[in-house]
Design an enzyme around this catalytic site. Structure first.
Site, short mmCIF file in Angstrom:
data_model
loop_
_atom_site.label_atom_id
_atom_site.label_comp_id
_atom_site.label_asym_id
_atom_site.label_seq_id
_atom_site.Cartn_x
_atom_site.Cartn_y
_atom_site.Cartn_z
N GLU A 188 41.39 -16.13 -38.40
CA GLU A 188 41.50 -16.83 -39.67
C GLU A 188 42.89 -16.67 -40.30
O GLU A 188 43.03 -16.34 -41.48
CB GLU A 188 40.40 -16.36 -40.64
CG GLU A 188 39.00 -16.64 -40.09
CD GLU A 188 37.85 -16.31 -41.04
OE1 GLU A 188 38.01 -15.41 -41.89
OE2 GLU A 188 36.80 -16.96 -40.93
N GLU A 201 26.68 -12.46 -48.57
CA GLU A 201 27.51 -13.67 -48.71
C GLU A 201 26.70 -14.94 -48.48
O GLU A 201 26.83 -15.91 -49.23
CB GLU A 201 28.67 -13.59 -47.70
CG GLU A 201 29.51 -14.84 -47.62
CD GLU A 201 30.65 -14.73 -46.60
OE1 GLU A 201 30.83 -13.64 -46.02
OE2 GLU A 201 31.36 -15.73 -46.40
N ASP A 248 28.42 -15.70 -38.14
CA ASP A 248 28.99 -15.11 -39.35
C ASP A 248 27.95 -14.76 -40.40
O ASP A 248 27.84 -15.45 -41.41
CB ASP A 248 30.00 -16.11 -39.95
CG ASP A 248 30.86 -15.47 -41.03
OD1 ASP A 248 30.75 -14.24 -41.21
OD2 ASP A 248 31.62 -16.19 -41.68
O1 GCW Z 1 32.31 -14.03 -43.42
C1 GCW Z 1 33.58 -14.60 -43.36
C2 GCW Z 1 34.01 -14.70 -44.76
C3 GCW Z 1 35.47 -14.38 -44.99
C4 GCW Z 1 35.77 -13.07 -44.27
C5 GCW Z 1 35.58 -13.29 -42.79
C6 GCW Z 1 35.77 -12.01 -42.00
C7 GCW Z 1 37.14 -11.24 -44.97
O2 GCW Z 1 33.68 -15.96 -45.29
O3 GCW Z 1 35.66 -14.27 -46.38
O4 GCW Z 1 37.05 -12.57 -44.55
O5 GCW Z 1 34.30 -13.77 -42.52
O6 GCW Z 1 34.77 -11.35 -41.76
O7 GCW Z 1 36.87 -11.69 -41.63
#
Ligand code: GCW
Length: 615
Positions: free
Chosen positions: A249, A352, A324
């Protein structure tokens, strides 16, 4: 005179009654101050002297006992050192009848704070950071009392490490100014048996050290990290090590120099090895090198060739599922594919994708489900993305405290049942008798499945609104976004059916699993229904186990989820007489909100999916 005495007495009593705002978490011991404590002066002794209801306790240092373990015989707690004594003391306070030997299951029981240095928290829903903020462009003073309260809460459930900053790490965390702050925090946490760790930005040698590269094979880069490690350990001799999000990312990493993850991780591992430090290297990597590949397959593709190449003080840290932190995912197959690399699971406490701190969702059943596939003995630790912030009640939702608690308890003993953990937490957190506790327990235990039902039943996933990951947006599609950020990519609904074909006729993600799961998931007729649309594109007319067609089954499940939340509200209303006013009100408001949200999920998803199914 009489009146005055009465007034004074009333004030005294009132002074003792603390507001029930949730700030005391599960540590609502009443001070009795009657126990005589024999043994060394330490925090364990202080806690027992104040709160133990028996008359006498003895604390004994016994060097033959393993680190972090303890033994309780009668009212004598023995341990190797003060940390073990502390764990024994909290156990005795929680369960005064405890006897025998206990030791923590996982070596690494770590919270990951996604806290930024400016005080914000990525995916934090309980206020700003308890560690960081800015005062102008300088770091704000550390609130020692707050950090101590945090340490105590963690020690009471056996957590022994904490990563103080976001994995999307600012290089500034490694500046002398911040290292000093970290040192201050470490000094507060140390007596509670908690080590500090830091997330680091792989390009720090460029951002902080003025180097032209962060190539892990470059001599200057290596030297820079070695010097940095030395500087940190000079200030914090028991510093735990680094957590790294690299080439993920948008974060920098060894891939920027065509180096492997192992080359990157090993360079850092060599820098901290002389001091006993570790590197937790995340496998949450997707995108860049894998254009077109199913995102849930990418971690295995990316890391499999590195297995066996990491230094022994590197631990690969992977999320429980391959995507995720969805309400339900199958386990991540990376746990099946790395045989020579120590592994840790990253669990997310902060909800989240599970209603954040607005929905009551108890997560222990989800984590227990994961351990059903990835045996704890294959892991050296677990990390939990913390849900802690400056909110008075720490976690936003009073019941989200239970997730912090459950994470710690499972890190201590992953064989503990979700029910037992919830029961412990409820008993410690509210003053309720058995008859009222039973329905609350049932509500907690059903809450995660309810969330799956009203958000994403039958293996649906990632149909959240863009970015904030809260409400539904199944029709989400933005042409210039990467496809793997778009909900339509994940559900693949069309007039023929719905679901992502990850079987051998599709992306073949099933082949990354060990048997029997590989075959089980690959075949539509044996794939468990909870993962159905995760692994298969299924016709709308398909008959599910209940005999209903797929669209009817979806309709049924969304409805069931909503009904569950209605029943939670009934339970909560019935418990009103036994719960203190403030916490009752705050939870009640959130439950109402949860119900509105559940109905919105139901309507939005069924309207949208129905538009394909019922054509
Ligand atoms: O879960 C996703 C999140 C990001 C997060 C990323 C990760 C810290 O939306 O906000 O960044 O994964 O785990 O690196």
């Amino acid at each position: 005179m009489k009146k005055l005495t009465l007034l004074i007495m009333t004030c005294l009593v009132m002074g003792q009654v603390q507001a029930e705002d949730g700030s005391r978490l599960w540590l609502r011991y009443q001070s009795v101050d009657k126990a005589k404590v024999n043994g060394p002066a330490c925090i364990a002794a202080d806690e027992l002297r104040k709160y133990f209801r028996g008359d006498e306790v003895t604390l004994a240092i016994d060097p033959t006992i393993e680190a972090e373990a303890f033994k309780i015989e009668g009212t004598t707690i023995s341990a190797k050192d003060e940390t073990g004594l502390l764990y024994g003391a909290y156990t005795l306070l929680r369960e005064p009848a405890t006897q025998g030997y206990q030791k923590p299951y996982f070596k690494y029981r770590i919270l990951n704070h996604w806290d930024n240095l400016d005080g914000t928290i990525e995916r934090g829903y309980a206020g700003r950071s308890i560690f960081w903020d800015l005062d102008g462009d300088q770091p704000k003073a550390i609130d020692a009392a707050l950090v101590r309260a945090y340490a105590r809460a963690n020690a009471s459930i056996g957590i022994n490490g904490t990563v103080l900053n976001n994995v999307n790490a600012s290089p500034r965390i490694l500046s002398p100014l911040y290292i000093n702050k970290v040192k201050e925090i470490a000094a507060i946490l140390r007596p509670y048996g908690i080590k500090v760790y830091l997330s680091v930005n792989f390009a720090s040698p460029m951002a902080l050290g003025g180097l032209k590269t962060a190539d892990p094979l470059n001599a200057k880069v290596k030297t820079w990290w070695k010097a940095k490690a030395k500087e940190i350990y000079r200030e914090i001799p028991d510093f735990g090590g680094f957590l790294v999000k690299a080439n993920s990312e948008g974060q920098p990493g060894p891939g920027d120099y065509h180096r492997t993850h192992a080359q990157g991780a090993n360079m850092l591992a060599d820098a901290v090895a002389p001091y006993g430090g570790i590197i937790m290297w995340r496998s949450f990597v997707y995108g860049a090198n894998h254009k077109g590949e199913d995102r849930v397959k990418q971690a295995v593709s990316e890391f499999i060739n590195d297995d066996g190449l990491f230094r022994s003080n590197v631990i690969l840290q992977s999320k429980n599922g391959p995507l995720d932190f969805q309400p339900r995912e199958p386990y991540a197959p990376i746990f099946d594919n790395m045989h020579k690399t120590p592994q840790m699971a990253e669990l997310q406490i902060t909800q989240e994708y599970l209603g954040q701190s607005r929905h009551l969702v108890y997560l222990a059943p989800m984590w227990r489900e994961f351990f059903g596939y990835v045996a704890p003995e294959r892991l050296v630790g677990i990390a939990g993305v913390a849900n802690i912030g400056l909110d008075k009640n720490w976690c936003g939702h009073h019941f989200s405290q239970a997730n912090w608690y459950a994470f710690g308890r499972l890190a201590w003993n992953p064989a503990l049942r979700s029910e037992q953990i919830a029961d412990e937490w409820l008993s410690a957190t509210f003053d309720i008798d058995d008859s009222h506790r039973t329905p609350l327990l049932s509500m907690m235990l059903r809450s995660r499945e309810a969330c799956v039902d009203y958000m994403m039943p039958l293996g649906l996933h990632h149909i959240f609104k863009f970015d904030h990951h809260y409400g539904p947006e199944p029709d989400g599609y933005i042409a210039h976004y990467p496809l793997e950020w778009c909900p339509v990519y994940y559900h693949q609904a069309d007039s023929a059916g719905i679901g992502f074909d990850r079987s051998h006729t599709g992306t073949d993600a099933t082949s990354q699993y060990r048997e029997p799961y590989c075959s089980l998931y690959d075949d539509l007729t044996t794939c468990p229904e909870r993962y159905l649309l995760w692994f298969h594109h299924v016709p709308w007319t398909y008959r599910t186990n209940s005999g209903r067609t797929l669209i009817d089954e979806l309709t049924y499940r969304y409805g069931r989820g909503v009904k569950e939340v209605e029943s939670f509200i009934d339970i909560w209303h019935n418990s009103k007489p036994t719960i203190d006013e403030q916490r009752w009100q705050e939870v009640d408001e959130r439950l109402q909100h949860q119900l509105d949200n559940a109905r919105e999920w139901q309507k939005t998803c069924l309207d949208y999916f129905g538009s394909f199914a019922r054509k």
